[in-house]
Design a protein around this motif. Structure first.
Motif, PDB file in Angstrom:
ATOM      1  N   GLY A 156      -9.055  11.113   1.705  1.00 11.34           N
ATOM      2  CA  GLY A 156      -9.869  12.647   1.690  1.00 11.34           C
ATOM      3  C   GLY A 156      -9.195  13.659   0.866  1.00 11.34           C
ATOM      4  O   GLY A 156      -9.695  14.674   0.491  1.00 11.34           O
ATOM      5  N   ASP A 157      -7.788  13.266   0.346  1.00 15.00           N
ATOM      6  CA  ASP A 157      -7.164  14.140  -0.654  1.00 15.00           C
ATOM      7  C   ASP A 157      -7.998  14.097  -2.161  1.00 15.00           C
ATOM      8  O   ASP A 157      -8.453  12.988  -2.335  1.00 15.00           O
ATOM      9  CB  ASP A 157      -5.902  13.774  -1.065  1.00 15.00           C
ATOM     10  CG  ASP A 157      -4.891  14.057   0.260  1.00 15.00           C
ATOM     11  OD1 ASP A 157      -5.514  14.649   1.290  1.00 15.00           O
ATOM     12  OD2 ASP A 157      -3.843  13.735   0.335  1.00 15.00           O
ATOM     13  N   ALA A 158      -7.707  14.958  -2.851  1.00  9.82           N
ATOM     14  CA  ALA A 158      -8.501  15.555  -4.070  1.00  9.82           C
ATOM     15  C   ALA A 158      -7.852  14.375  -5.194  1.00  9.82           C
ATOM     16  O   ALA A 158      -6.553  14.107  -4.969  1.00  9.82           O
ATOM     17  CB  ALA A 158      -8.379  16.999  -4.351  1.00  9.82           C
ATOM     18  N   ASP A 189     -13.126  16.146  -4.734  1.00  8.34           N
ATOM     19  CA  ASP A 189     -12.754  15.873  -3.378  1.00  8.34           C
ATOM     20  C   ASP A 189     -13.977  15.858  -2.538  1.00  8.34           C
ATOM     21  O   ASP A 189     -15.094  15.685  -3.046  1.00  8.34           O
ATOM     22  CB  ASP A 189     -11.690  17.052  -2.633  1.00  8.34           C
ATOM     23  CG  ASP A 189     -12.525  18.439  -2.809  1.00  8.34           C
ATOM     24  OD1 ASP A 189     -13.442  18.597  -3.023  1.00  8.34           O
ATOM     25  OD2 ASP A 189     -11.688  19.355  -2.344  1.00  8.34           O
ATOM     26  N   CYS A 190     -13.845  16.054  -1.189  1.00  3.70           N
ATOM     27  CA  CYS A 190     -15.261  15.668  -0.410  1.00  3.70           C
ATOM     28  C   CYS A 190     -16.083  17.097  -0.290  1.00  3.70           C
ATOM     29  O   CYS A 190     -17.055  17.132   0.227  1.00  3.70           O
ATOM     30  CB  CYS A 190     -14.911  15.286   0.999  1.00  3.70           C
ATOM     31  SG  CYS A 190     -14.269  13.756   1.178  1.00  3.70           S
ATOM     32  N   ASP A 191     -15.476  18.312  -0.920  1.00  2.00           N
ATOM     33  CA  ASP A 191     -16.222  19.515  -0.868  1.00  2.00           C
ATOM     34  C   ASP A 191     -16.732  19.768  -2.356  1.00  2.00           C
ATOM     35  O   ASP A 191     -17.928  20.481  -2.396  1.00  2.00           O
ATOM     36  CB  ASP A 191     -15.245  20.655  -0.423  1.00  2.00           C
ATOM     37  CG  ASP A 191     -14.865  20.491   1.008  1.00  2.00           C
ATOM     38  OD1 ASP A 191     -15.720  19.705   2.082  1.00  2.00           O
ATOM     39  OD2 ASP A 191     -13.592  20.765   1.281  1.00  2.00           O
ATOM     40  N   TRP A 192     -15.852  19.886  -3.305  1.00  3.30           N
ATOM     41  CA  TRP A 192     -16.195  20.179  -4.540  1.00  3.30           C
ATOM     42  C   TRP A 192     -15.916  19.210  -5.720  1.00  3.30           C
ATOM     43  O   TRP A 192     -15.100  18.226  -5.390  1.00  3.30           O
ATOM     44  CB  TRP A 192     -15.587  21.484  -4.956  1.00  3.30           C
ATOM     45  CG  TRP A 192     -15.926  22.640  -4.213  1.00  3.30           C
ATOM     46  CD1 TRP A 192     -15.269  23.295  -2.911  1.00  3.30           C
ATOM     47  CD2 TRP A 192     -17.038  23.305  -4.321  1.00  3.30           C
ATOM     48  NE1 TRP A 192     -15.964  24.167  -2.600  1.00  3.30           N
ATOM     49  CE2 TRP A 192     -16.985  24.408  -3.450  1.00  3.30           C
ATOM     50  CE3 TRP A 192     -18.181  23.390  -5.324  1.00  3.30           C
ATOM     51  CZ2 TRP A 192     -17.985  25.256  -3.535  1.00  3.30           C
ATOM     52  CZ3 TRP A 192     -18.941  24.422  -5.255  1.00  3.30           C
ATOM     53  CH2 TRP A 192     -19.145  25.475  -4.215  1.00  3.30           C
ATOM     54  N   VAL A 193     -16.821  19.211  -6.794  1.00  2.00           N
ATOM     55  CA  VAL A 193     -16.421  18.512  -7.834  1.00  2.00           C
ATOM     56  C   VAL A 193     -16.390  19.589  -9.088  1.00  2.00           C
ATOM     57  O   VAL A 193     -17.157  20.336  -9.539  1.00  2.00           O
ATOM     58  CB  VAL A 193     -17.529  17.595  -8.377  1.00  2.00           C
ATOM     59  CG1 VAL A 193     -17.548  16.839  -9.471  1.00  2.00           C
ATOM     60  CG2 VAL A 193     -17.899  16.610  -7.171  1.00  2.00           C
ATOM     61  N   HIS A 194     -15.122  19.562  -9.807  1.00  3.87           N
ATOM     62  CA  HIS A 194     -15.045  20.383 -10.888  1.00  3.87           C
ATOM     63  C   HIS A 194     -14.818  19.649 -12.224  1.00  3.87           C
ATOM     64  O   HIS A 194     -14.193  18.427 -12.331  1.00  3.87           O
ATOM     65  CB  HIS A 194     -13.830  21.279 -10.859  1.00  3.87           C
ATOM     66  CG  HIS A 194     -13.793  22.274  -9.304  1.00  3.87           C
ATOM     67  ND1 HIS A 194     -14.713  23.264  -9.324  1.00  3.87           N
ATOM     68  CD2 HIS A 194     -12.964  21.986  -8.374  1.00  3.87           C
ATOM     69  CE1 HIS A 194     -14.589  23.661  -8.097  1.00  3.87           C
ATOM     70  NE2 HIS A 194     -13.354  23.020  -7.510  1.00  3.87           N
ATOM     71  N   LEU A 195     -15.536  20.113 -13.308  1.00 10.10           N
ATOM     72  CA  LEU A 195     -15.627  19.393 -14.507  1.00 10.10           C
ATOM     73  C   LEU A 195     -14.795  20.281 -15.580  1.00 10.10           C
ATOM     74  O   LEU A 195     -15.152  21.576 -15.646  1.00 10.10           O
ATOM     75  CB  LEU A 195     -16.749  19.130 -14.923  1.00 10.10           C
ATOM     76  CG  LEU A 195     -17.807  17.765 -14.592  1.00 10.10           C
ATOM     77  CD1 LEU A 195     -18.058  17.993 -13.041  1.00 10.10           C
ATOM     78  CD2 LEU A 195     -18.674  17.320 -15.109  1.00 10.10           C
ATOM     79  N   SER A 196     -13.779  19.740 -16.131  1.00  6.59           N
ATOM     80  CA  SER A 196     -12.932  20.605 -17.233  1.00  6.59           C
ATOM     81  C   SER A 196     -13.047  19.757 -18.624  1.00  6.59           C
ATOM     82  O   SER A 196     -12.590  18.619 -18.336  1.00  6.59           O
ATOM     83  CB  SER A 196     -11.538  20.902 -16.735  1.00  6.59           C
ATOM     84  OG  SER A 196     -11.680  21.624 -15.448  1.00  6.59           O
ATOM     85  N   VAL A 197     -12.970  20.481 -19.616  1.00 11.08           N
ATOM     86  CA  VAL A 197     -12.957  20.055 -21.150  1.00 11.08           C
ATOM     87  C   VAL A 197     -11.689  20.938 -21.665  1.00 11.08           C
ATOM     88  O   VAL A 197     -11.792  22.249 -21.769  1.00 11.08           O
ATOM     89  CB  VAL A 197     -14.156  20.259 -21.779  1.00 11.08           C
ATOM     90  CG1 VAL A 197     -13.837  19.757 -23.238  1.00 11.08           C
ATOM     91  CG2 VAL A 197     -15.216  19.545 -21.160  1.00 11.08           C
ATOM     92  N   GLY A 198     -10.806  20.400 -22.188  1.00 11.19           N
ATOM     93  CA  GLY A 198      -9.707  21.000 -22.746  1.00 11.19           C
ATOM     94  C   GLY A 198      -9.016  21.958 -21.948  1.00 11.19           C
ATOM     95  O   GLY A 198      -8.467  23.055 -22.476  1.00 11.19           O
ATOM     96  N   ILE A 257      -6.130   9.178 -10.226  1.00 16.42           N
ATOM     97  CA  ILE A 257      -5.053   9.836  -9.663  1.00 16.42           C
ATOM     98  C   ILE A 257      -5.080  10.788  -8.836  1.00 16.42           C
ATOM     99  O   ILE A 257      -5.953  11.562  -8.624  1.00 16.42           O
ATOM    100  CB  ILE A 257      -3.880   9.786 -10.774  1.00 16.42           C
ATOM    101  CG1 ILE A 257      -4.432  11.067 -11.628  1.00 16.42           C
ATOM    102  CG2 ILE A 257      -3.771   8.695 -11.705  1.00 16.42           C
ATOM    103  CD1 ILE A 257      -3.784  11.751 -12.794  1.00 16.42           C
ATOM    104  N   PRO A 258      -4.016  11.075  -7.732  1.00 19.18           N
ATOM    105  CA  PRO A 258      -4.018  12.289  -7.176  1.00 19.18           C
ATOM    106  C   PRO A 258      -4.114  13.609  -7.767  1.00 19.18           C
ATOM    107  O   PRO A 258      -3.240  13.662  -9.075  1.00 19.18           O
ATOM    108  CB  PRO A 258      -2.764  12.075  -6.099  1.00 19.18           C
ATOM    109  CG  PRO A 258      -2.478  10.731  -6.291  1.00 19.18           C
ATOM    110  CD  PRO A 258      -2.792  10.060  -7.507  1.00 19.18           C
ATOM    111  N   ALA A 259      -4.844  14.464  -7.455  1.00 18.21           N
ATOM    112  CA  ALA A 259      -4.990  15.553  -8.211  1.00 18.21           C
ATOM    113  C   ALA A 259      -4.109  16.680  -7.925  1.00 18.21           C
ATOM    114  O   ALA A 259      -3.554  16.891  -6.897  1.00 18.21           O
ATOM    115  CB  ALA A 259      -6.498  16.316  -7.747  1.00 18.21           C
ATOM    116  N   GLY A 260      -3.865  17.693  -8.819  1.00 21.85           N
ATOM    117  CA  GLY A 260      -2.963  18.867  -8.578  1.00 21.85           C
ATOM    118  C   GLY A 260      -3.992  19.853  -8.084  1.00 21.85           C
ATOM    119  O   GLY A 260      -4.920  19.717  -7.496  1.00 21.85           O
ATOM    120  N   PRO A 261      -3.478  21.315  -8.161  1.00 20.29           N
ATOM    121  CA  PRO A 261      -4.288  22.156  -7.724  1.00 20.29           C
ATOM    122  C   PRO A 261      -5.886  22.607  -8.259  1.00 20.29           C
ATOM    123  O   PRO A 261      -5.969  21.867  -9.349  1.00 20.29           O
ATOM    124  CB  PRO A 261      -3.467  23.624  -8.245  1.00 20.29           C
ATOM    125  CG  PRO A 261      -2.022  22.831  -8.509  1.00 20.29           C
ATOM    126  CD  PRO A 261      -2.306  21.473  -9.033  1.00 20.29           C
TER     127      PRO A 261
END
Length: 609
Positions: A357-359, A395-404, A429-433
């Protein structure tokens, strides 16, 4: 008067007797229709050998200076009978490589045409279908080794179960260096999955180094550029190439000749290795393949390298050496290589232990269509971002998309812990903040409204939200439920007491409509699905299958038309069979349970005659 037919010898004898009796040679020759020199030759042969001298004689010469020696013909014949697949060119190269009378100067090595004539005389040739002439093909070859690898997948390995005797086919992941024809990769796998192909490819990179380019066909193990739905996008093979600076080239559709060197390698490899089977295990098959590849690389002269002198692929191959000590081979941490093949240059990133369940984080390249697929879910970024690398934070709550490094979109997550674990096995891989967006910028929560309302489900399973009539579920009829409403996110139907998630439905409300709902209130915590399994009943179809949460499960025709009980958990589905047994399968969908009872069997409508 009876006709008497004289033999050739008798006719010649009559002509000789007439000449010896005083007749003119020209008259006798005219009567028989032959030249007068022929009559003179008959007379000479009769005087020397009597009647036997008039018989026909062979015109074969007593000796032939250019005829191949009998010892050479015997050697060529024995080599062909021992190796039926060897042609004249291969036989000649083997004669040049091995010591023999011709190396001492006693005999000369025959040419390919002479060897062809020997095989024809001995009846050792076989008919072959007509092919395009060699000069019609456009041949190419890279000037040096490790510049281009051709990689493909081929079958032909049979595995037999020693206990049951069941025979199944295994696959082989092969790779050939374009310049030297050196076999850099030959791994036997049970199934040619994307993960198995990438493990074999990573082991070849660890052993020989990183090539400049690789060329493959459009197999789904190699590329997802031409797939549909979830298969579209960057696959693990593409990611390994991109992270290691390898240019991945693709052949044109239906053009295997563009990867012709590895295809020609299959023509030699597959028939010879299949003759050694079937094998009892993958290890036995891999051992046989390794032995064959070692002989191919170091002992077997390759006909395409030099037709005059024996040259083996190892003579022209040179492994790559890193340009500097800082050059490192990148391999996904989820790929476990064989200990014997691991190299010191392999980097296994040190990542913290991840809990279920971790991001997680992963990268994807935006295709020309602008549609990205991750874990069976679609994310739209638009054609304008084609070619950009997008970092996903999931994660099981949110999906964030980042570019650059800047977040461009945030969505409510529909991934389960099982989906996250599957993505980790594919290279995530395990996510950071959690990435933070600027206030009011893309992906921020500024200006978005989240509210909750409570409604009672009607008899038909519907609820009223403003001017919209939304279907919740028939089994919730008469039940008091809460509805979690968020802009641009699905509706979440939940139990007001336990906040247990019951159903999700598309959101038909606009921002203004959501703000004007009656009895709305500030939202609480996000509803979560129940961890307890949901018990449902299903009726087995005529082909022996049931459908639970959109997932089709095969039970066998022996259970057709029986009603079975299924316990649906977050990651598994346990089915109680009529004979008392229980089978458990892995849950592959995230759809909620929408029906508890199985459908009744349909009865045929009587026709009116």
């Amino acid at each position: 008067m009876a006709l008497v037919v004289l033999s050739v010898v008798e006719q010649r004898l009559d002509a000789v007797r007439a000449v010896l009796a005083g007749a003119e040679v020209t008259e006798i020759a005219a009567q028989l229709g032959v030249h007068r020199s022929t009559v003179h030759r008959w007379v000479t042969r009769y005087l020397s050998g009597q009647l036997a001298g008039l018989a026909d004689r062979s015109h074969r010469p007593v000796s032939c200076p250019h005829q191949v020696d009998e010892a050479v013909e015997v050697v060529v014949t024995e080599m062909r009978r021992e190796h039926p697949r060897w042609g004249s060119r291969r036989i000649r190269l083997e004669l040049l490589r091995h010591a023999g009378p011709w190396q001492r100067g006693d005999l000369a090595v025959p040419s390919e045409r002479t060897i062809d004539r020997i095989l024809i005389r001995q009846g050792l040739t076989r008919a072959r279908p007509l092919k395009r002439p060699r000069d019609s093909f456009l041949r190419f070859e890279r000037p040096g080794p490790m510049q281009l690898w051709g990689i493909d997948i081929v079958g032909g390995i049979e595995l037999v179960d020693p206990t049951s005797g069941v025979v199944r086919e295994a696959k082989i992941v092969t790779g050939v260096d374009d310049h030297s024809r050196f076999c850099v990769l030959a791994a036997v796998v049970e199934r040619a999955t994307s993960r198995a192909v990438c493990v074999a490819f990573a082991e070849a990179l660890a052993r020989y180094g990183v090539p400049e380019e690789v060329i493959t066909d459009h197999g789904k193990q190699f590329t997802g550029r031409f797939g549909r739905g979830p298969q579209r996008g960057e696959v693990l093979f593409d990611k390994i190439c991109r992270r290691n600076g390898i240019t991945h080239r693709l052949t044109q559709p239906a053009s295997p000749n563009q990867n012709g060197k590895v295809e020609r390698f299959h023509g030699t490899f597959r028939p010879e290795i299949s003759e050694q089977g079937p094998f009892s295990s993958l290890l036995a098959a891999q051992a046989a393949v390794d032995t064959w590849v070692a002989e191919y690389n170091t002992e077997r002269p390759h006909q395409a390298l030099d037709q005059q002198q024996p040259v083996v692929p190892a003579d022209r191959f040179q492994p790559a050496t890193p340009a500097s000590p800082d050059v490192e081979l990148w391999v996904p941490p989820s790929l476990v290589l064989k200990p014997a093949l691991e190299a010191e240059s392999i980097v296994e990133p040190s990542v913290p232990q991840r809990q279920p369940g971790d991001a997680i984080e992963l990268d994807r390249v935006v295709p020309p269509s602008g549609n990205l697929w991750v874990g069976g879910r679609q994310f739209w970024l638009g054609p304008a971002r084609c070619g950009q690398v997008v970092r996903f934070w999931l994660d099981c709550d949110w999906v964030h998309l980042s570019v650059g490094g800047q977040r461009v979109k945030s969505l409510r997550s529909r991934f389960t812990t099982n989906d996250l674990d599957l993505l980790v096995s594919q290279g995530a891989i395990p996510a950071g903040p959690e990435p933070v967006a600027s206030r009011g910028g893309p992906g921020s929560q500024a200006g978005r409204r989240i509210v909750e309302v409570e409604r009672t489900v009607a008899k038909a399973g519907t609820v009223s939200l403003g001017a919209h009539l939304v279907l919740a579920a028939e089994i919730l009829a008469g039940r008091h439920i809460g509805i979690y409403i968020e802009e641009n996110a699905p509706l979440l139907f939940f139990d007001p007491d336990t906040r247990e998630l019951l159903r999700t439905r598309p959101n038909p409300l606009t921002h203004d409509e959501a703000t004007r709902l009656q009895q709305s209130r500030p939202p609480g915590s996000v509803p979560r699905p129940s961890t307890e399994p949901v018990t449902v009943q299903r009726r087995v179809s005529a082909v022996g299958t049931i459908t639970v949460c959109g997932q089709t499960i095969a039970l066998g025709r022996v259970y057709q038309h029986h009603t079975v009980t299924a316990h649906v958990a977050e990651t598994t589905i346990a089915i109680e069979l009529p004979d008392g047994e229980t089978t458990t399968v892995r849950r592959t969908t995230d759809r909620p349970v929408r029906s508890i009872k199985g459908q009744r069997p349909r009865t045929a409508t009587p026709s009116i005659s």
